[in-house]
Design a protein around this motif. Structure first.
Motif, PDB file in Angstrom:
ATOM      1  N   ASN A  45       6.948  -0.807  -9.601  1.00 47.86           N
ATOM      2  CA  ASN A  45       6.350   0.485  -9.930  1.00 47.86           C
ATOM      3  C   ASN A  45       6.679   1.541  -8.881  1.00 47.86           C
ATOM      4  O   ASN A  45       6.991   2.674  -9.218  1.00 47.86           O
ATOM      5  CB  ASN A  45       4.830   0.365 -10.035  1.00 47.86           C
ATOM      6  N   TRP A  46       6.607   1.144  -7.618  1.00 48.11           N
ATOM      7  CA  TRP A  46       6.901   2.098  -6.540  1.00 48.11           C
ATOM      8  C   TRP A  46       8.302   2.670  -6.679  1.00 48.11           C
ATOM      9  O   TRP A  46       8.555   3.828  -6.375  1.00 48.11           O
ATOM     10  CB  TRP A  46       6.791   1.423  -5.164  1.00 48.11           C
ATOM     11  N   LEU A  47       9.222   1.812  -7.143  1.00 44.22           N
ATOM     12  CA  LEU A  47      10.614   2.235  -7.237  1.00 44.22           C
ATOM     13  C   LEU A  47      10.737   3.414  -8.214  1.00 44.22           C
ATOM     14  O   LEU A  47      11.332   4.437  -7.893  1.00 44.22           O
ATOM     15  CB  LEU A  47      11.443   1.047  -7.719  1.00 44.22           C
ATOM     16  N   ASN A  48      10.105   3.253  -9.399  1.00 43.52           N
ATOM     17  CA  ASN A  48      10.130   4.356 -10.368  1.00 43.52           C
ATOM     18  C   ASN A  48       9.294   5.525  -9.892  1.00 43.52           C
ATOM     19  O   ASN A  48       9.619   6.686 -10.121  1.00 43.52           O
ATOM     20  CB  ASN A  48       9.581   3.878 -11.718  1.00 43.52           C
ATOM     21  N   TYR A  49       8.192   5.189  -9.226  1.00 46.56           N
ATOM     22  CA  TYR A  49       7.277   6.214  -8.738  1.00 46.56           C
ATOM     23  C   TYR A  49       7.980   7.131  -7.747  1.00 46.56           C
ATOM     24  O   TYR A  49       7.907   8.347  -7.841  1.00 46.56           O
ATOM     25  CB  TYR A  49       6.097   5.520  -8.063  1.00 46.56           C
ATOM     26  N   GLU A  50       8.677   6.525  -6.808  1.00 49.39           N
ATOM     27  CA  GLU A  50       9.327   7.342  -5.782  1.00 49.39           C
ATOM     28  C   GLU A  50      10.427   8.197  -6.384  1.00 49.39           C
ATOM     29  O   GLU A  50      10.643   9.333  -5.969  1.00 49.39           O
ATOM     30  CB  GLU A  50       9.926   6.429  -4.714  1.00 49.39           C
ATOM     31  N   LYS A  51      11.139   7.616  -7.359  1.00 52.05           N
ATOM     32  CA  LYS A  51      12.194   8.379  -8.014  1.00 52.05           C
ATOM     33  C   LYS A  51      11.574   9.571  -8.741  1.00 52.05           C
ATOM     34  O   LYS A  51      12.074  10.695  -8.658  1.00 52.05           O
ATOM     35  CB  LYS A  51      12.908   7.453  -9.009  1.00 52.05           C
ATOM     36  N   THR A  52      10.454   9.319  -9.416  1.00 48.17           N
ATOM     37  CA  THR A  52       9.772  10.394 -10.130  1.00 48.17           C
ATOM     38  C   THR A  52       9.313  11.469  -9.164  1.00 48.17           C
ATOM     39  O   THR A  52       9.441  12.666  -9.433  1.00 48.17           O
ATOM     40  CB  THR A  52       8.560   9.815 -10.869  1.00 48.17           C
ATOM     41  N   TYR A  53       8.767  11.036  -8.037  1.00 47.38           N
ATOM     42  CA  TYR A  53       8.271  11.995  -7.057  1.00 47.38           C
ATOM     43  C   TYR A  53       9.419  12.866  -6.556  1.00 47.38           C
ATOM     44  O   TYR A  53       9.288  14.072  -6.433  1.00 47.38           O
ATOM     45  CB  TYR A  53       7.624  11.237  -5.891  1.00 47.38           C
ATOM     46  N   PRO A  86       0.810  -1.225   0.000  1.00 46.21           N
ATOM     47  CA  PRO A  86       0.000   0.000   0.000  1.00 46.21           C
ATOM     48  C   PRO A  86       0.838   1.267   0.000  1.00 46.21           C
ATOM     49  O   PRO A  86       0.330   2.337  -0.312  1.00 46.21           O
ATOM     50  CB  PRO A  86      -0.829  -0.100   1.277  1.00 46.21           C
ATOM     51  N   PHE A  87       2.089   1.171   0.379  1.00 40.93           N
ATOM     52  CA  PHE A  87       2.972   2.345   0.340  1.00 40.93           C
ATOM     53  C   PHE A  87       4.369   1.826   0.038  1.00 40.93           C
ATOM     54  O   PHE A  87       4.640   0.635   0.224  1.00 40.93           O
ATOM     55  CB  PHE A  87       2.942   3.114   1.675  1.00 40.93           C
ATOM     56  N   PRO A  88       5.269   2.671  -0.449  1.00 40.16           N
ATOM     57  CA  PRO A  88       6.602   2.170  -0.772  1.00 40.16           C
ATOM     58  C   PRO A  88       7.353   1.755   0.493  1.00 40.16           C
ATOM     59  O   PRO A  88       7.540   2.561   1.391  1.00 40.16           O
ATOM     60  CB  PRO A  88       7.278   3.367  -1.446  1.00 40.16           C
ATOM     61  N   GLU A  98       1.119   8.067   1.756  1.00 38.21           N
ATOM     62  CA  GLU A  98       2.275   8.727   2.369  1.00 38.21           C
ATOM     63  C   GLU A  98       2.182   8.729   3.886  1.00 38.21           C
ATOM     64  O   GLU A  98       3.196   8.599   4.571  1.00 38.21           O
ATOM     65  CB  GLU A  98       2.407  10.154   1.847  1.00 38.21           C
ATOM     66  N   VAL A  99       0.966   8.894   4.415  1.00 37.35           N
ATOM     67  CA  VAL A  99       0.813   8.863   5.869  1.00 37.35           C
ATOM     68  C   VAL A  99       1.194   7.482   6.393  1.00 37.35           C
ATOM     69  O   VAL A  99       1.897   7.347   7.393  1.00 37.35           O
ATOM     70  CB  VAL A  99      -0.623   9.244   6.284  1.00 37.35           C
ATOM     71  N   LYS A 100       0.766   6.438   5.669  1.00 37.05           N
ATOM     72  CA  LYS A 100       1.112   5.083   6.103  1.00 37.05           C
ATOM     73  C   LYS A 100       2.627   4.916   6.135  1.00 37.05           C
ATOM     74  O   LYS A 100       3.170   4.267   7.023  1.00 37.05           O
ATOM     75  CB  LYS A 100       0.504   4.058   5.154  1.00 37.05           C
ATOM     76  N   GLY A 101       3.286   5.508   5.172  1.00 36.25           N
ATOM     77  CA  GLY A 101       4.736   5.367   5.087  1.00 36.25           C
ATOM     78  C   GLY A 101       5.500   5.992   6.243  1.00 36.25           C
ATOM     79  O   GLY A 101       6.642   5.624   6.480  1.00 36.25           O
ATOM     80  N   SER A 140      -7.115   5.903 -11.747  1.00 38.37           N
ATOM     81  CA  SER A 140      -5.981   5.344 -11.016  1.00 38.37           C
ATOM     82  C   SER A 140      -5.030   4.589 -11.951  1.00 38.37           C
ATOM     83  O   SER A 140      -4.027   4.039 -11.497  1.00 38.37           O
ATOM     84  CB  SER A 140      -6.458   4.442  -9.890  1.00 38.37           C
ATOM     85  N   LEU A 141      -5.355   4.563 -13.239  1.00 34.02           N
ATOM     86  CA  LEU A 141      -4.463   4.021 -14.271  1.00 34.02           C
ATOM     87  C   LEU A 141      -4.044   2.570 -14.021  1.00 34.02           C
ATOM     88  O   LEU A 141      -3.014   2.141 -14.509  1.00 34.02           O
ATOM     89  CB  LEU A 141      -3.187   4.880 -14.391  1.00 34.02           C
ATOM     90  N   GLY A 142      -4.827   1.829 -13.263  1.00 37.52           N
ATOM     91  CA  GLY A 142      -4.474   0.440 -13.010  1.00 37.52           C
ATOM     92  C   GLY A 142      -3.342   0.270 -12.023  1.00 37.52           C
ATOM     93  O   GLY A 142      -2.630  -0.729 -12.043  1.00 37.52           O
ATOM     94  N   TRP A 143      -3.169   1.234 -11.150  1.00 34.99           N
ATOM     95  CA  TRP A 143      -2.120   1.153 -10.129  1.00 34.99           C
ATOM     96  C   TRP A 143      -2.371  -0.051  -9.236  1.00 34.99           C
ATOM     97  O   TRP A 143      -3.485  -0.279  -8.768  1.00 34.99           O
ATOM     98  CB  TRP A 143      -2.139   2.437  -9.288  1.00 34.99           C
ATOM     99  N   ARG A 144      -1.350  -0.871  -9.003  1.00 32.86           N
ATOM    100  CA  ARG A 144      -1.569  -2.039  -8.152  1.00 32.86           C
ATOM    101  C   ARG A 144      -0.493  -2.168  -7.082  1.00 32.86           C
ATOM    102  O   ARG A 144      -0.323  -3.207  -6.480  1.00 32.86           O
ATOM    103  CB  ARG A 144      -1.669  -3.306  -9.005  1.00 32.86           C
ATOM    104  N   GLY A 145       0.245  -1.106  -6.851  1.00 31.61           N
ATOM    105  CA  GLY A 145       1.185  -1.097  -5.741  1.00 31.61           C
ATOM    106  C   GLY A 145       2.387  -1.986  -5.926  1.00 31.61           C
ATOM    107  O   GLY A 145       3.064  -2.323  -4.960  1.00 31.61           O
ATOM    108  N   SER A 146       2.669  -2.383  -7.168  1.00 33.64           N
ATOM    109  CA  SER A 146       3.832  -3.232  -7.412  1.00 33.64           C
ATOM    110  C   SER A 146       5.107  -2.514  -6.977  1.00 33.64           C
ATOM    111  O   SER A 146       5.259  -1.316  -7.223  1.00 33.64           O
ATOM    112  CB  SER A 146       3.895  -3.560  -8.902  1.00 33.64           C
ATOM    113  N   HIS A 147       5.994  -3.245  -6.335  1.00 31.33           N
ATOM    114  CA  HIS A 147       7.183  -2.545  -5.846  1.00 31.33           C
ATOM    115  C   HIS A 147       8.068  -2.063  -6.982  1.00 31.33           C
ATOM    116  O   HIS A 147       8.765  -1.061  -6.854  1.00 31.33           O
ATOM    117  CB  HIS A 147       7.989  -3.393  -4.872  1.00 31.33           C
TER     118      HIS A 147
END
Lengths: 188, 508
Positions: free
Chosen positions: B219-227, A50-52, B445-448, B210-217
């Motif tokens: 994806n998260w890796l690129n996502y976080e870099k993009t952010y 659910p989160f990174p 982000e709050v969960k993180g 949501s573009l089919g987001w499924r929380g794949s790690h």
């Protein structure tokens, strides 16, 4: 055996397995499991969280993201387009202000900066979806009965069938040992 | 004992960012619950009010397009007044959103997570309210495209040496990047809402966005870099935008405008007014939606500290302008500043000082910094003061220019006032729609930043731990969270103490 049931069974037989999915309730357990899978020689597995979860990429043995290169090249394109635009405009329609040369580039720095940022941001935005192969409106992993929890509070691990080490029963056993819950084989 | 006192920092230990026994699911429930609940009558009433004010804006702009700029109170001397004041005011408000989401992200300030979503939304809506002014003050709106470098039948190009054209590029880039940044942040939360959707329509609409987001790690890796990259791009961008807005003035030779302090001074002012607006909005929204556990007093206090800092910087800028006016030895410059403080607009000038410099100084006191009513009142004062700051800079410099025969006194017309008032209608209509239909707090982000999110938390080394024990703990925590969830106001003494204890346990 009634017709409908048989049809269902046939469909199940024909569907190719996508992989085994199970989930954990804490990021720590997931990270531990990913480490074990990596050490066991699995290559094609993914975590869905659910989160990174920070540090997971190391546990999974993933290479670093290519995003910076995409953004760098887009930013360079932006800068070059701004230079081209301001140069062309000042040559095509010269405005003489305070006797300064037509192409007084110092005055164009704001334009160059803004276009560099704009192109980089577009590169980051579209590049990220491109690398992630999104938008994708369907994915086999969404077939897991508890999938909705992947965006809520569960930490999934998916071992894909295309992995050379994949063996439905052995892999399932390994996942069970690692403490995964509700291990299900999802089909494509 | 008040809640504020309970959340005080213990030396050497950080205050918890999420209060009241929350596990991951409880955060989802709290935030997604707002969107999924039935529309409340209060919200409908507020939306009705906001939309009525929006109608005033539409009416005023309609009149402007029909009759021309003459309906505003401008004259030959004061040729720029409420329009540019409103523009700079709204652009400034917008800056806090980007600041919270980008600069605080780069500085690893975890407290930004529960407020960044709403602040970014505020940015976008403020920039939209600001955009009304440059578009409509050209008078003939249908020619607004002349501002853009588009090949046309006259083979003319806009003047790239003009700060007004730099503004076009700066503002449109800023608006675009803010929207991209906001949307990237929204996608994982939209996926959460999609997976919780009860109706077909909802799940299809959210599925598309949501573009089919499924929380794949992967994806998260690129996502976080993009952010991270977007944050890195937005940081100089946000500073450049207000710097360029200040160039609109500083590049001219008008006394009172032609100063090198303008870029940093405008940026500080923008951050100042933006944070004040975030505080005003968050104080209301957390109360209305029971978000006290996510947007804690600590969050508000941190923002108040930034208001105090930037308010002091703005006060310094006011003072240094006087020093330079005296030290620079330019008599027009000197006159402009004496005229500001003691001329016909002294009422505006001293309103600006009291609201912007004196009122935030009260935030030196912790009691005031952590008191909800006090911070709400001060944040409103700051917003008023910052509007006056722009008004003072613009109108007092113009109304007595180099030739005394053309001196005038600017009075706003009815349409000046109604256009500015109406822009609040646009802002609040959009903000209310945002609160109702999108997650106002960044769920993922709050969960993180919760203590449970640390993969090494809870047990020293993940090898030597029985899973069953851990699961029990989880179930227990989730039951507790459900309880506290039912009673939203429950974050008094007990809850906050317990959450601290929990944190301690999880660290030990």
């Amino acid at each position: 055996m009634d017709k409908a049931h048989r049809h269902e069974e046939l469909e199940e037989e024909s569907a190719k397995p996508f992989g085994l999915m199970g989930y954990f309730l804490t990021p720590g357990e997931l990270m531990h499991a990913c480490e074990k899978l990596k050490n066991a020689g699995y290559k094609h597995f993914d975590a869905q969280t659910p989160f990174p979860v920070h540090g997971l990429e190391k546990a999974m043995g993933l290479p670093p993201s290519k995003m910076p290169w995409i953004v760098l090249s887009c930013g360079a394109t932006g800068l070059l387009s701004a230079i081209a635009l301001t140069w062309f405009v000042s040559v095509d329609y010269p405005l003489v202000i305070s006797g300064k040369p037509s192409f007084s580039w110092q005055a164009y720095i704001p334009i160059m900066f803004e276009l560099t940022v704009l192109f980089s941001a577009f590169g980051a935005f579209f590049g990220m979806w491109g690398i992630n192969r999104l938008p994708m409106f369907y994915h086999p992993s969404m077939k897991h009965p508890s999938f909705p929890r992947a965006t809520d509070d569960a930490f999934f691990v998916t071992v894909e069938a295309k992995d050379p080490k994949y063996d439905a029963s052995k892999t399932k056993k390994l996942l069970e040992e690692l403490g995964a819950r509700e291990i299900v084989e999802v089909t494509e | 004992m008040t809640t504020a006192a309970l959340q005080e920092d213990t030396p050497g230990k950080r205050a918890p960012l999420v209060l009241g026994h929350r596990d991951f699911n409880a955060v989802t429930e709290t935030v997604a619950g707002i969107v999924e609940k039935k529309t409340t009558p209060t919200w409908l009433v507020l939306l009705g009010v906001a939309m009525s004010v929006l109608l005033i804006l539409l009416g005023s702009l309609g009149k402007l397009v029909a009759d021309g700029l003459g309906i505003w109170g401008l004259n030959n001397t004061v040729f720029w007044a409420w329009d540019i004041t409103g523009f700079v005011f709204w652009i400034g408000i917008g800056h806090a959103g980007t600041l919270i989401s980008a600069i605080l992200f780069l500085f690893r300030q975890k407290w930004r997570t529960s407020i960044n979503r709403a602040a970014e939304a505020m940015t976008i809506f403020a920039v939209m309210s600001a955009a009304i002014y440059p578009v409509f003050h050209v008078g003939r709106v249908w020619f607004a495209y002349w501002l853009f470098p588009i090949p046309n039948q006259m083979s003319m190009w806009p003047n790239f040496k003009s700060p007004l054209l730099w503004d076009v590029f700066a503002i449109s880039t800023y608006a675009t990047v803010s929207i991209l940044f906001w949307y990237v942040g929204l996608v994982p939360d939209l996926a959460t809402l999609r997976d919780r959707a009860k109706t077909k329509v909802r799940s299809i609409v959210l599925g598309i966005f949501s573009l089919g987001w499924r929380g794949s790690h992967k994806n998260w890796l690129n996502y976080e870099k993009t952010y991270l990259i977007l944050a890195g791009l937005s940081t100089p961008l946000v500073l450049s935008v207000h710097t360029i807005v200040s160039f609109d003035f500083a590049v001219s030779i008008m006394p009172g405008w032609h100063t090198t302090i303008f870029p940093p001074y405008f940026v500080a002012g923008a951050i100042f007014s933006g944070f004040a607006m975030v505080v005003s909005l968050m104080v209301l929204a957390r109360k209305a939606y029971g978000l006290e556990g996510l947007i804690t007093i600590k969050h508000l206090e941190n923002m108040n500290k930034i208001i105090l800092l930037t308010g002091t910087m703005v006060g310094y800028a006011y003072a240094i302008e006087y020093f330079i006016a005296w030290y620079g030895g330019n008599e027009y410059e000197r006159f402009a500043f004496i005229n500001r403080a003691f001329g016909p607009y002294k009422w505006a000038y001293w309103t600006m000082w009291s609201c912007n410099v004196f009122s935030p100084q009260l935030f030196w006191f912790k009691r005031i910094r952590t008191s909800i009513p006090a911070m709400f009142v001060i944040s409103i004062f700051v917003n008023i003061g910052m509007w006056f700051e722009r008004f003072v800079i613009i109108v007092t410099s113009l109304h007595r220019d180099f030739i005394p025969s053309s001196w005038t006194y600017f009075r706003p017309s009815l349409f000046d006032i109604s256009t500015f008032l109406g822009s609040f209608g646009l802002f609040f209509t959009l903000f209310l729609l945002f609160l109702r239909f999108l997650p106002a707090v960044a769920i993922s982000e709050v969960k993180g930043v919760m203590p449970q999110a640390d993969p090494h938390a809870g047990h020293g080394g993940h090898d030597d731990h029985g899973h069953d024990a851990h699961d029990d703990h989880h179930e227990e925590a989730s039951a507790k969270a459900d309880e506290s969830n039912e009673d939203e106001g429950d974050e008094g003494e007990e809850a906050s103490n317990d959450s601290e204890k929990d944190e301690e346990e999880s660290r030990g």
